[in-house]
Design a protein around this motif. Structure first.
Motif, PDB file in Angstrom:
ATOM      1  N   ALA A 180    -135.743 -87.560 -11.905  1.00 55.74           N
ATOM      2  CA  ALA A 180    -135.616 -88.987 -12.199  1.00 55.74           C
ATOM      3  C   ALA A 180    -134.617 -89.657 -11.251  1.00 55.74           C
ATOM      4  N   LEU A 181    -133.493 -88.996 -11.007  1.00 55.53           N
ATOM      5  CA  LEU A 181    -132.489 -89.545 -10.098  1.00 55.53           C
ATOM      6  C   LEU A 181    -133.017 -89.653  -8.679  1.00 55.53           C
ATOM      7  N   ILE A 182    -133.732 -88.640  -8.234  1.00 57.36           N
ATOM      8  CA  ILE A 182    -134.312 -88.675  -6.884  1.00 57.36           C
ATOM      9  C   ILE A 182    -135.239 -89.874  -6.741  1.00 57.36           C
ATOM     10  N   ASN A 183    -136.139 -90.048  -7.704  1.00 60.52           N
ATOM     11  CA  ASN A 183    -137.100 -91.153  -7.635  1.00 60.52           C
ATOM     12  C   ASN A 183    -136.403 -92.506  -7.750  1.00 60.52           C
ATOM     13  N   PHE A 184    -135.400 -92.581  -8.606  1.00 59.06           N
ATOM     14  CA  PHE A 184    -134.630 -93.821  -8.752  1.00 59.06           C
ATOM     15  C   PHE A 184    -133.951 -94.191  -7.437  1.00 59.06           C
ATOM     16  N   PHE A 185    -133.286 -93.224  -6.804  1.00 57.53           N
ATOM     17  CA  PHE A 185    -132.593 -93.499  -5.540  1.00 57.53           C
ATOM     18  C   PHE A 185    -133.573 -93.900  -4.437  1.00 57.53           C
ATOM     19  N   LEU A 186    -134.716 -93.224  -4.366  1.00 57.94           N
ATOM     20  CA  LEU A 186    -135.704 -93.551  -3.340  1.00 57.94           C
ATOM     21  C   LEU A 186    -136.310 -94.932  -3.573  1.00 57.94           C
ATOM     22  N   ASP A 187    -136.595 -95.262  -4.814  1.00 60.13           N
ATOM     23  CA  ASP A 187    -137.148 -96.584  -5.115  1.00 60.13           C
ATOM     24  C   ASP A 187    -136.162 -97.685  -4.777  1.00 60.13           C
ATOM     25  N   GLU A 188    -134.888 -97.472  -5.092  1.00 55.17           N
ATOM     26  CA  GLU A 188    -133.865 -98.465  -4.771  1.00 55.17           C
ATOM     27  C   GLU A 188    -133.729 -98.633  -3.256  1.00 55.17           C
ATOM     28  N   ALA A 189    -133.829 -97.534  -2.515  1.00 53.82           N
ATOM     29  CA  ALA A 189    -133.763 -97.613  -1.051  1.00 53.82           C
ATOM     30  C   ALA A 189    -134.967 -98.369  -0.499  1.00 53.82           C
ATOM     31  N   ARG A 190    -136.135 -98.096  -1.046  1.00 45.34           N
ATOM     32  CA  ARG A 190    -137.350 -98.788  -0.593  1.00 45.34           C
ATOM     33  C   ARG A 190    -137.229-100.289  -0.830  1.00 45.34           C
ATOM     34  N   LYS A 191    -136.719-100.679  -2.005  1.00 36.90           N
ATOM     35  CA  LYS A 191    -136.540-102.102  -2.310  1.00 36.90           C
ATOM     36  C   LYS A 191    -135.564-102.762  -1.338  1.00 36.90           C
ATOM     37  N   ALA A 192    -134.633-101.971  -0.803  1.00 37.54           N
ATOM     38  CA  ALA A 192    -133.633-102.498   0.140  1.00 37.54           C
ATOM     39  C   ALA A 192    -134.136-102.469   1.582  1.00 37.54           C
ATOM     40  N   GLY A 193    -135.402-102.093   1.779  1.00 39.87           N
ATOM     41  CA  GLY A 193    -135.987-102.151   3.120  1.00 39.87           C
ATOM     42  C   GLY A 193    -135.946-100.873   3.925  1.00 39.87           C
ATOM     43  N   TYR A 194    -135.656 -99.745   3.266  1.00 40.00           N
ATOM     44  CA  TYR A 194    -135.612 -98.471   3.980  1.00 40.00           C
ATOM     45  C   TYR A 194    -136.995 -97.820   3.978  1.00 40.00           C
ATOM     46  N   LEU A 195    -137.376 -97.273   5.114  1.00 40.60           N
ATOM     47  CA  LEU A 195    -138.635 -96.534   5.247  1.00 40.60           C
ATOM     48  C   LEU A 195    -138.390 -95.086   4.860  1.00 40.60           C
ATOM     49  N   ILE A 255    -133.001-100.091  12.605  1.00 43.31           N
ATOM     50  CA  ILE A 255    -133.940 -99.171  11.957  1.00 43.31           C
ATOM     51  C   ILE A 255    -133.275 -98.657  10.682  1.00 43.31           C
ATOM     52  N   LYS A 256    -134.039 -98.653   9.588  1.00 39.40           N
ATOM     53  CA  LYS A 256    -133.507 -98.226   8.286  1.00 39.40           C
ATOM     54  C   LYS A 256    -134.423 -97.146   7.710  1.00 39.40           C
ATOM     55  N   ASN A 257    -133.932 -95.935   7.632  1.00 37.41           N
ATOM     56  CA  ASN A 257    -134.686 -94.811   7.071  1.00 37.41           C
ATOM     57  C   ASN A 257    -133.953 -94.227   5.875  1.00 37.41           C
ATOM     58  N   CYS A 258    -134.714 -93.664   4.944  1.00 36.10           N
ATOM     59  CA  CYS A 258    -134.119 -92.899   3.852  1.00 36.10           C
ATOM     60  C   CYS A 258    -134.922 -91.613   3.692  1.00 36.10           C
ATOM     61  N   LEU A 289    -129.330 -92.198   3.517  1.00 39.79           N
ATOM     62  CA  LEU A 289    -129.669 -93.400   4.269  1.00 39.79           C
ATOM     63  C   LEU A 289    -129.229 -93.215   5.711  1.00 39.79           C
ATOM     64  N   VAL A 290    -130.094 -93.594   6.650  1.00 32.92           N
ATOM     65  CA  VAL A 290    -129.766 -93.521   8.076  1.00 32.92           C
ATOM     66  C   VAL A 290    -130.126 -94.851   8.724  1.00 32.92           C
ATOM     67  N   ARG A 291    -129.219 -95.361   9.518  1.00 37.89           N
ATOM     68  CA  ARG A 291    -129.491 -96.595  10.264  1.00 37.89           C
ATOM     69  C   ARG A 291    -129.215 -96.380  11.752  1.00 37.89           C
ATOM     70  N   ILE A 292    -130.061 -97.001  12.567  1.00 39.44           N
ATOM     71  CA  ILE A 292    -129.853 -97.087  14.018  1.00 39.44           C
ATOM     72  C   ILE A 292    -129.722 -98.568  14.319  1.00 39.44           C
ATOM     73  N   ASP A 293    -128.656 -98.964  15.017  1.00 44.76           N
ATOM     74  CA  ASP A 293    -128.405-100.394  15.161  1.00 44.76           C
ATOM     75  C   ASP A 293    -127.777-100.728  16.508  1.00 44.76           C
ATOM     76  N   LYS A 294    -127.722-102.030  16.786  1.00 44.65           N
ATOM     77  CA  LYS A 294    -127.012-102.525  17.967  1.00 44.65           C
ATOM     78  C   LYS A 294    -125.510-102.491  17.679  1.00 44.65           C
ATOM     79  N   HIS A 382    -125.742 -97.618  18.042  1.00 44.82           N
ATOM     80  CA  HIS A 382    -124.804 -97.107  17.050  1.00 44.82           C
ATOM     81  C   HIS A 382    -125.615 -96.442  15.952  1.00 44.82           C
ATOM     82  N   THR A 383    -125.106 -95.346  15.401  1.00 47.34           N
ATOM     83  CA  THR A 383    -125.775 -94.679  14.282  1.00 47.34           C
ATOM     84  C   THR A 383    -124.861 -94.715  13.064  1.00 47.34           C
ATOM     85  N   LEU A 384    -125.490 -94.804  11.883  1.00 43.86           N
ATOM     86  CA  LEU A 384    -124.757 -94.833  10.625  1.00 43.86           C
ATOM     87  C   LEU A 384    -125.526 -94.019   9.594  1.00 43.86           C
ATOM     88  N   ASN A 385    -124.819 -93.454   8.637  1.00 48.51           N
ATOM     89  CA  ASN A 385    -125.531 -92.834   7.512  1.00 48.51           C
ATOM     90  C   ASN A 385    -124.643 -92.777   6.284  1.00 48.51           C
TER      91      ASN A 385
END
Length: 424
Positions: A180-195, A255-258, A289-294, A382-385
Motif C-alpha cells: 500500500a505504501l509503495i503504491n501510495f508513494f508512486l501515485d503521489e509522485a505521478r500526480k507531481a509529474g514524475y515519470l 526531467i522528473k523520474n521516480c 525521485l530523480v531529477r536532471i535539471d539546468k 545538475h542532478t538531484l534525488n
C-alpha cells in the motif's frame, strides 16, 4: 566528480569546501591533481609540436627526392623516425598522467555549498523545521518489533532462516501495508509529474562510477564477483545512469523520474539497539525521485522535492523534522542535503526516512550528462534525488505511533490502498 576547471579556477574555495567535509589531506590531494593536469598539458603541448614537425618534414621528403637531394631526404626520414619514437613515449606519459588524475579525482568528494553548516557529525546538523501530529500512546506502548510479532506482520526470525539478519519476511497485513505504501508513494509522485521507471536492481561497474557509489571505500555494496555486477543500494543508481553519455535538449529539462525498487546495503559494522527490527536492514523497499535539471533551476527543483517529501509525511500523519546536514555528515557526492526524520514515540528517537540532495555537476561530470543550450553549447546538467520514501522506518513509525488498545490505526490517506482501517 569535480571538474578540472572548477579545481584550477577556484582552488582555494575547493580546498576550503573539502575541509568542511573533513576530507583528509585536501590541499595535498588537490595539488596532486593540478600537478597531474600540468604534466598532461605540458606533455600534450610537446607532442603537438612534434606531430606538427613530423607532418612538415614528411611533406618535404617527397620534394627533396624529386630534386635529387637523396642524402637530405634520408636525414629527414631519420628525423621523422626519431620523433615518432619520442612521440610514443610522450603519448604513454600523457595517458598515464591523465589516468592518474582521473583515478585521484574519483576519490575526492563533492564540494558543499556555502549554506552547508560546519560540523563533524549528526549532532551538528541544523533542525530547519518540525511538523506533523503529536502522538499520545498507551502506557504499555510497544516498539514495532514487538508489534509485528503480536499482530503477525513481519517475521524477522524466518528471514534469518532463509537468508540472514536484516532480511525480514512480511506477512498478511504487514505485506499489504508495505505494498500500500509503495503504491501510495508512486501515485503521489505521478500526480507531481514524475515519470515512473522500473529499472534493473543490478548494475555494472560503469553505472556505479557514474553516480559515485564506486569506488566503494566502505564496502557497503553487494558485489556479484563472477559477473562483476552490483546490487543497487538505491534506485538513484540505475535511474540516473539512464542519462549517462547523453546530450539532452534544454527544452527537455527538468526531467522528473521516480522508481520503486528493492535496495541492498551491507551496512557493515552496524550493530546494537539502534538496528533492531526495521531500523536498519540489508534489503528494503524504497521509492526514489530523480531529477536532471539546468544549473540555474536546480535549487528550485530541490525545494520542490523537499515540499513533496514533506507533503507525504503530512498525509501519513507522522511527526517529522527536517535537518540541514553539516559538512561532516553529508554523503560523498552531495553538495547540499536535507534529511527527513520521523519520530518514534515507542522508541523515543528520531528515524531517518529520506535524504534529498542536490549534487550540482558532480554526478553529471562522471556521467557525461550534458544539455544543449539555446546557443548550441553543451553544458553539464545538475542532478538531484531523494527518497519518497524509504519504507522500513516509515512502517516502524506508523505501527508504533498509531497503536491503540483496539489495534493499529491506518492513516486515512492509506486506507484506499490497504483496504482496511485497522490492524487487529
Amino acid at each position: 566528480m569535480l571538474t578540472i576547471k572548477q579545481i584550477t579556477e577556484n582552488t582555494n574555495a575547493v580546498i576550503r569546501g573539502l575541509e568542511k567535509k573533513h576530507f583528509k589531506n585536501a590541499k595535498e590531494t588537490i595539488d596532486q591533481v593540478i600537478a597531474f593536469n600540468d604534466k598532461r598539458r605540458s606533455t600534450q603541448s610537446i607532442l603537438d609540436n612534434n606531430l606538427s614537425e613530423v607532418n612538415s618534414i614528411s611533406k618535404s621528403i617527397g620534394q627533396l627526392m624529386k630534386e635529387g637531394k637523396k642524402e637530405e631526404a634520408e636525414t629527414a626520414k631519420s628525423r621523422v623516425a626519431e620523433l615518432k619514437e619520442v612521440n610514443k613515449t610522450l603519448q604513454t606519459e600523457m595517458d598515464q598522467a591523465a589516468e592518474d588524475m582521473q583515478n585521484l579525482l574519483y576519490t575526492i568528494p563533492n564540494v558543499p555549498y556555502n549554506e552547508v553548516p560546519e560540523g563533524v557529525g549528526a549532532e551538528d546538523n541544523v533542525v530547519e523545521k518540525m511538523g506533523g501530529m503529536e502522538t499520545e500512546l498507551p502506557k504499555d506502548a510497544l516498539p514495532h518489533w514487538e508489534l509485528t510479532k503480536k499482530y503477525d506482520l513481519i517475521d524477522f526470525d524466518l528471514g534469518v532462516k532463509i537468508t540472514g539478519a536484516g532480511f525480514p519476511v512480511y506477512k498478511g497485513k504487514g505485506a499489504q501495508l508495505q505494498r500500500a505504501l509503495i503504491n501510495f508513494f508512486l501515485d503521489e509522485a505521478r500526480k507531481a509529474g514524475y515519470l515512473e521507471i522500473m529499472p534493473p536492481t543490478v548494475v555494472n561497474t560503469a553505472s556505479g562510477y557514474g553516480t559515485g557509489q564506486l569506488p566503494d571505500k566502505e564496502g557497503q555494496m553487494y558485489h556479484c564477483e563472477v559477473d562483476d555486477l552490483y546490487l543497487i543500494p538505491t534506485a538513484e543508481v540505475p535511474v540516473t545512469n539512464i542519462y549517462r553519455d547523453v546530450i539532452l535538449e534544454e527544452k527537455q529539462l527538468p526531467i522528473k523520474n521516480c522508481a520503486y525498487t528493492q535496495c541492498f546495503r551491507r551496512e557493515a559494522g552496524s550493530y546494537g539497539k539502534d538496528v533492531r527490527g526495521l531500523n536498519r536492514l540489508h534489503e528494503f523497499s524504497k521509492v526514489e525521485l530523480v531529477r536532471i535539471d539546468k544549473p540555474e533551476h536546480s535549487r528550485q527543483s530541490h525545494k520542490e522535492m523537499l515540499d513533496h517529501v514533506e507533503g507525504l509525511l503530512q498525509k501519513l500523519e507522522l511527526p517529522y523534522r527536517i535537518l540541514r546536514l553539516c559538512g561532516g555528515d553529508m554523503s560523498f557526492t552531495a553538495a547540499l542535503c536535507f534529511d527527513f526524520e520521523v519520530y518514534s514515540e515507542a522508541q523515543k528517537r528520531w528515524l531517518e526516512v529520506s535524504s534529498v540532495s542536490n549534487f550540482d555537476t558532480y554526478q553529471a561530470n562522471r556521467l557525461k550528462c550534458r544539455y544543449r543550450s539555446g546557443e548550441k553549447k553543451t553544458e553539464l546538467c545538475h542532478t538531484l534525488n531523494g527518497s519518497a520514501l524509504a519504507l522500513p522506518r516509515i512502517v516502524a513509525a506508523l505501527l508504533e505511533n498509531n497503536q491503540t488498545p483496539e489495534g493499529i490505526r491506518i492513516p486515512k490517506a492509506l486506507v484506499p490502498y490497504t483496504g482496511f482501517e485497522m490492524i487487529d
